[in-house]
Design a protein around this motif. Structure first.
Motif, PDB file in Angstrom:
ATOM      1  N   ALA A 102       3.887  -6.449  -1.635  1.00 18.37           N
ATOM      2  CA  ALA A 102       3.592  -5.023  -1.725  1.00 18.37           C
ATOM      3  C   ALA A 102       4.441  -4.359  -2.803  1.00 18.37           C
ATOM      4  CB  ALA A 102       3.839  -4.352  -0.373  1.00 18.37           C
ATOM      5  N   VAL A 103       5.652  -4.880  -3.001  1.00 23.07           N
ATOM      6  CA  VAL A 103       6.533  -4.330  -4.039  1.00 23.07           C
ATOM      7  C   VAL A 103       5.938  -4.584  -5.416  1.00 23.07           C
ATOM      8  CG1 VAL A 103       8.852  -4.375  -5.008  1.00 23.07           C
ATOM      9  CG2 VAL A 103       8.532  -4.676  -2.551  1.00 23.07           C
ATOM     10  N   GLU A 104       5.412  -5.787  -5.644  1.00 20.28           N
ATOM     11  CA  GLU A 104       4.783  -6.068  -6.938  1.00 20.28           C
ATOM     12  C   GLU A 104       3.578  -5.156  -7.156  1.00 20.28           C
ATOM     13  OE1 GLU A 104       2.752  -9.781  -9.364  1.00 20.28           O
ATOM     14  OE2 GLU A 104       2.080  -9.204  -7.373  1.00 20.28           O
ATOM     15  N   LEU A 105       2.792  -4.935  -6.114  1.00 21.20           N
ATOM     16  CA  LEU A 105       1.636  -4.054  -6.234  1.00 21.20           C
ATOM     17  C   LEU A 105       2.072  -2.637  -6.575  1.00 21.20           C
ATOM     18  CD1 LEU A 105      -1.397  -3.689  -6.010  1.00 21.20           C
ATOM     19  CD2 LEU A 105      -1.130  -3.412  -3.530  1.00 21.20           C
ATOM     20  N   LEU A 106       3.184  -2.183  -6.008  1.00 22.75           N
ATOM     21  CA  LEU A 106       3.719  -0.868  -6.373  1.00 22.75           C
ATOM     22  C   LEU A 106       4.029  -0.822  -7.860  1.00 22.75           C
ATOM     23  CD1 LEU A 106       4.899   1.941  -5.535  1.00 22.75           C
ATOM     24  CD2 LEU A 106       7.101   0.770  -5.319  1.00 22.75           C
ATOM     25  N   GLY A 107       4.653  -1.901  -8.379  1.00 25.57           N
ATOM     26  CA  GLY A 107       4.995  -1.942  -9.799  1.00 25.57           C
ATOM     27  C   GLY A 107       3.785  -1.879 -10.708  1.00 25.57           C
ATOM     28  N   ARG A 108       2.646  -2.344 -10.216  1.00 24.17           N
ATOM     29  CA  ARG A 108       1.413  -2.314 -11.015  1.00 24.17           C
ATOM     30  C   ARG A 108       0.646  -1.012 -10.840  1.00 24.17           C
ATOM     31  NH1 ARG A 108      -2.108  -5.671  -9.149  1.00 24.17           N
ATOM     32  NH2 ARG A 108      -1.024  -6.900  -7.551  1.00 24.17           N
ATOM     33  N   THR A 109       1.037  -0.209  -9.845  1.00 26.17           N
ATOM     34  CA  THR A 109       0.279   0.995  -9.506  1.00 26.17           C
ATOM     35  C   THR A 109       0.982   2.280  -9.923  1.00 26.17           C
ATOM     36  OG1 THR A 109      -0.644  -0.153  -7.576  1.00 26.17           O
ATOM     37  CG2 THR A 109      -0.839   2.240  -7.614  1.00 26.17           C
ATOM     38  N   ALA A 110       2.269   2.381  -9.622  1.00 30.60           N
ATOM     39  CA  ALA A 110       2.997   3.631  -9.851  1.00 30.60           C
ATOM     40  C   ALA A 110       3.343   3.795 -11.331  1.00 30.60           C
ATOM     41  CB  ALA A 110       4.272   3.647  -9.016  1.00 30.60           C
ATOM     42  N   GLY A 131      13.513  -5.328   5.380  1.00 30.28           N
ATOM     43  CA  GLY A 131      12.934  -4.411   4.411  1.00 30.28           C
ATOM     44  C   GLY A 131      11.427  -4.457   4.515  1.00 30.28           C
ATOM     45  N   VAL A 132      10.776  -4.032   3.438  1.00 29.90           N
ATOM     46  CA  VAL A 132       9.324  -3.973   3.450  1.00 29.90           C
ATOM     47  C   VAL A 132       8.774  -5.353   3.108  1.00 29.90           C
ATOM     48  CG1 VAL A 132       9.188  -3.130   1.059  1.00 29.90           C
ATOM     49  CG2 VAL A 132       7.307  -2.669   2.657  1.00 29.90           C
ATOM     50  N   GLY A 133       8.852  -6.266   4.065  1.00 32.93           N
ATOM     51  CA  GLY A 133       8.370  -7.626   3.850  1.00 32.93           C
ATOM     52  C   GLY A 133       9.311  -8.429   2.970  1.00 32.93           C
ATOM     53  N   TYR A 134       8.756  -9.414   2.286  1.00 34.43           N
ATOM     54  CA  TYR A 134       9.535 -10.269   1.387  1.00 34.43           C
ATOM     55  C   TYR A 134       9.155  -9.912  -0.040  1.00 34.43           C
ATOM     56  CZ  TYR A 134      10.225 -12.834   5.736  1.00 34.43           C
ATOM     57  OH  TYR A 134      10.547 -13.173   7.026  1.00 34.43           O
ATOM     58  N   GLY A 135       9.852  -8.923  -0.592  1.00 34.99           N
ATOM     59  CA  GLY A 135       9.449  -8.352  -1.869  1.00 34.99           C
ATOM     60  C   GLY A 135      10.227  -8.825  -3.071  1.00 34.99           C
ATOM     61  N   LYS A 136      11.335  -9.540  -2.850  1.00 35.05           N
ATOM     62  CA  LYS A 136      12.172  -9.948  -3.971  1.00 35.05           C
ATOM     63  C   LYS A 136      12.329 -11.463  -3.982  1.00 35.05           C
ATOM     64  CE  LYS A 136      14.792  -5.631  -3.620  1.00 35.05           C
ATOM     65  NZ  LYS A 136      16.119  -5.018  -3.365  1.00 35.05           N
ATOM     66  N   LEU A 137      12.511 -12.003  -5.168  1.00 29.08           N
ATOM     67  CA  LEU A 137      12.737 -13.435  -5.306  1.00 29.08           C
ATOM     68  C   LEU A 137      14.164 -13.787  -4.922  1.00 29.08           C
ATOM     69  CD1 LEU A 137      10.860 -14.098  -8.669  1.00 29.08           C
ATOM     70  CD2 LEU A 137      10.084 -14.663  -6.362  1.00 29.08           C
ATOM     71  N   VAL A 190      12.429   1.500  -0.085  1.00 28.60           N
ATOM     72  CA  VAL A 190      12.133   2.915   0.122  1.00 28.60           C
ATOM     73  C   VAL A 190      10.971   3.365  -0.758  1.00 28.60           C
ATOM     74  CG1 VAL A 190      13.037   5.262   0.008  1.00 28.60           C
ATOM     75  CG2 VAL A 190      14.488   3.416   0.843  1.00 28.60           C
ATOM     76  N   SER A 191      10.923   2.873  -1.996  1.00 28.89           N
ATOM     77  CA  SER A 191       9.836   3.263  -2.899  1.00 28.89           C
ATOM     78  C   SER A 191       8.493   2.800  -2.357  1.00 28.89           C
ATOM     79  CB  SER A 191      10.073   2.662  -4.290  1.00 28.89           C
ATOM     80  OG  SER A 191      11.307   3.077  -4.819  1.00 28.89           O
ATOM     81  N   THR A 192       8.438   1.573  -1.859  1.00 30.57           N
ATOM     82  CA  THR A 192       7.182   1.046  -1.331  1.00 30.57           C
ATOM     83  C   THR A 192       6.795   1.747  -0.045  1.00 30.57           C
ATOM     84  OG1 THR A 192       7.685  -1.100  -2.324  1.00 30.57           O
ATOM     85  CG2 THR A 192       5.978  -1.053  -0.644  1.00 30.57           C
ATOM     86  N   TYR A 193       7.768   2.006   0.841  1.00 31.02           N
ATOM     87  CA  TYR A 193       7.467   2.766   2.046  1.00 31.02           C
ATOM     88  C   TYR A 193       6.945   4.165   1.689  1.00 31.02           C
ATOM     89  CZ  TYR A 193       9.533  -0.538   5.389  1.00 31.02           C
ATOM     90  OH  TYR A 193       9.795  -1.636   6.185  1.00 31.02           O
ATOM     91  N   SER A 194       7.475   4.763   0.647  1.00 35.11           N
ATOM     92  CA  SER A 194       7.032   6.095   0.223  1.00 35.11           C
ATOM     93  C   SER A 194       5.567   6.062  -0.179  1.00 35.11           C
ATOM     94  CB  SER A 194       7.892   6.587  -0.941  1.00 35.11           C
ATOM     95  OG  SER A 194       9.252   6.674  -0.580  1.00 35.11           O
ATOM     96  N   ALA A 195       5.215   5.085  -1.016  1.00 31.31           N
ATOM     97  CA  ALA A 195       3.828   4.967  -1.445  1.00 31.31           C
ATOM     98  C   ALA A 195       2.903   4.728  -0.256  1.00 31.31           C
ATOM     99  CB  ALA A 195       3.698   3.828  -2.464  1.00 31.31           C
ATOM    100  N   ALA A 196       3.337   3.879   0.680  1.00 32.27           N
ATOM    101  CA  ALA A 196       2.521   3.581   1.855  1.00 32.27           C
ATOM    102  C   ALA A 196       2.352   4.801   2.749  1.00 32.27           C
ATOM    103  CB  ALA A 196       3.146   2.433   2.644  1.00 32.27           C
ATOM    104  N   LYS A 227      -4.164   0.402  -1.286  1.00 31.82           N
ATOM    105  CA  LYS A 227      -3.929  -1.043  -1.251  1.00 31.82           C
ATOM    106  C   LYS A 227      -2.476  -1.356  -0.922  1.00 31.82           C
ATOM    107  CE  LYS A 227      -7.661  -2.439  -4.373  1.00 31.82           C
ATOM    108  NZ  LYS A 227      -7.995  -3.130  -5.650  1.00 31.82           N
ATOM    109  N   ILE A 228      -1.556  -0.513  -1.380  1.00 28.99           N
ATOM    110  CA  ILE A 228      -0.145  -0.712  -1.041  1.00 28.99           C
ATOM    111  C   ILE A 228       0.051  -0.528   0.460  1.00 28.99           C
ATOM    112  CG2 ILE A 228       2.201   0.139  -1.389  1.00 28.99           C
ATOM    113  CD1 ILE A 228       1.347   1.010  -4.194  1.00 28.99           C
ATOM    114  N   ARG A 229      -0.543   0.523   1.005  1.00 31.40           N
ATOM    115  CA  ARG A 229      -0.431   0.769   2.445  1.00 31.40           C
ATOM    116  C   ARG A 229      -1.007  -0.405   3.237  1.00 31.40           C
ATOM    117  NH1 ARG A 229      -2.006   5.498   2.235  1.00 31.40           N
ATOM    118  NH2 ARG A 229      -4.238   5.203   2.510  1.00 31.40           N
TER     119      ARG A 229
END
Length: 427
Positions: A340-348, A129-135, A314-320, A375-377
């Protein structure tokens, strides 16, 4: 071929049930039936459709070499129901798992960790996926639950077996992922390679063809394409509120909006295509497009005017990729800090399901500023456009072969309805 499904144009998938191969271009008998004798054999370990699609993005860099034979095996996983059909559609030579762990290969490549300690070959491990975005996931059971500190995919217990780091190379998309790996499994850091993100690179290569994708998806000029994406699990968009699809089809006039839905391949694997089509039948009848698994979402992402998503890749790839995103669900407590997923949550912006949806979607499109997602990209990859080149270097170094003279090419994703190339599958 990708099949875009609506209620008026449903095409039933043919069920492929080919047998696993017990003989072929691997092991001590590899030369007996060979037409082209290979110098090296690479084993691709496919734990699920989603990991297989990530492998299919990078395997062309070695599979096109006449000196190399690539074979596949289904690795141990929760999500194995659709793997056989995926490998059949890929045209792969499949080795049964029990046979694969009793043979020796020159190299193995995987996008998940299950069972890799049993492979007799150097292993290259990449994220799916888009890096390691989940715990780390917490499954229910009688045992005492542990605390969540590390990103899923970096856990020490998954990377070390009997005092040995299992992967010979761990591909990371971004330098920041080194910090995640160092905190959870410092012994594995010497195996890390900053290799970029092949999925993001293919999306970037596809952006100039946006109009072509929109025509393939039958989005007329003046109509907005809304891509709804849901990962798997109870915290996902559909897990939190499956009624959002009915609401979108009710609240958005069909002459102004088109709605396409991309579900995580594990949703298809766990619930079945029959069930997902049944659940969405009324929406399909009203014009919603259910994108097939595993490919279709990337073309729709590039073609869309807005993505309604969650904490899935997919959401993070979309933003990027520069597409506006609004979050219909986002379980902050399962997202890895610093990702990057956390940054999406703080941005979108977040979707308020207690209010009408259309004004919120229109506002999200109107308020979108590309610089907000820069920054997400930047978090998705440290080496944009370089993933295939770097990954090929790593593969050939482990194979002890000279690289082919031609530079590897990053292809755009296929248009919906067009034949798929080997590297065209989704992440």
């Amino acid at each position: 071929m990708l099949v875009i499904e609506t209620e008026n144009d449903l095409v039933e998938d043919e069920v492929h049930c080919g047998e696993w191969s017990h003989q072929g271009p691997f092991g001590i008998d590899a030369a007996k039936g060979a037409t082209v004798p290979s110098q090296r054999t690479v084993l691709a370990v496919v734990h699920s459709v989603v990991t297989g699609t990530r492998l299919a993005d990078v395997l062309p860099v070695v599979a096109e070499d006449w000196r190399v034979q690539v074979v596949f095996t289904p690795g141990p996983s929760l999500f194995t129901n659709d793997v056989q059909g995926f490998l059949h559609d890929l045209g792969a030579h499949v080795v049964p798992w029990q046979r694969a762990i009793s043979e020796q290969f020159d190299l193995a490549i995987a996008a998940d960790t299950g069972g890799l300690e049993r492979i007799h070959a150097p292993v290259i491990l990449m994220p799916h996926g888009v890096g390691y975005g989940k715990l780390t996931a917490h499954w229910p059971g009688p045992g005492i639950p542990s605390s969540r500190h590390h990103a899923r995919g970096t856990e020490r217990q998954q990377l070390i077996y009997h005092g040995r780091v299992v992967p010979s190379a761990i591909l990371l998309a971004h330098h920041d992922r080194l910090g995640q790996l160092r905190r959870s499994c410092p012994e594995a850091v010497p195996a890390a390679v900053i290799a970029g993100d092949p999925c993001h690179d293919r999306l970037s290569a596809s952006l100039p063809f946006r109009d072509s994708y929109r025509r393939a998806l039958k989005v007329p000029s003046g109509q907005k394409l809304i891509l709804v994406t849901s990962t798997w699990g109870s915290g996902s968009l559909l897990g939190q509120g499956p009624g959002i699809l009915d609401r979108l089809m009710t609240e958005l006039p069909s002459d102004r909006y088109k709605v396409a839905v991309a579900l995580h391949p594990d949703c298809w694997d766990w619930h079945s295509a029959f069930q997902l089509r049944s659940w969405t039948k009324n929406c399909l009848r009203r014009g919603m497009t259910l994108l097939p698994s595993p490919e279709g979402w990337r073309a729709a992402l590039v073609a869309s005017d807005l993505v309604v998503g969650d904490h899935g890749s997919v959401s993070t790839y979309s933003a990027a990729a520069g597409v506006p995103v609004v979050l219909g669900a986002f379980p902050d407590d399962v997202v890895a800090p610093g990702s990057a997923v956390e940054l999406l949550g703080r941005t979108a912006p977040r979707l308020n399901l207690a209010r009408p949806l259309r004004p919120q979607l229109d506002q999200s499109i109107a308020d979108y500023r590309e610089e907000s997602y820069e920054k997400i990209r930047d978090q998705v990859t440290s080496v944009p456009g370089e993933a295939r080149r770097i990954i090929r270097q790593v593969i050939y170094r482990h194979l002890d072969l000279d690289e082919p003279p031609d530079a590897p090419r990053t292809d755009p994703v296929p248009r919906p309805g067009s034949p798929q190339d080997q590297g065209s599958h989704a992440c």
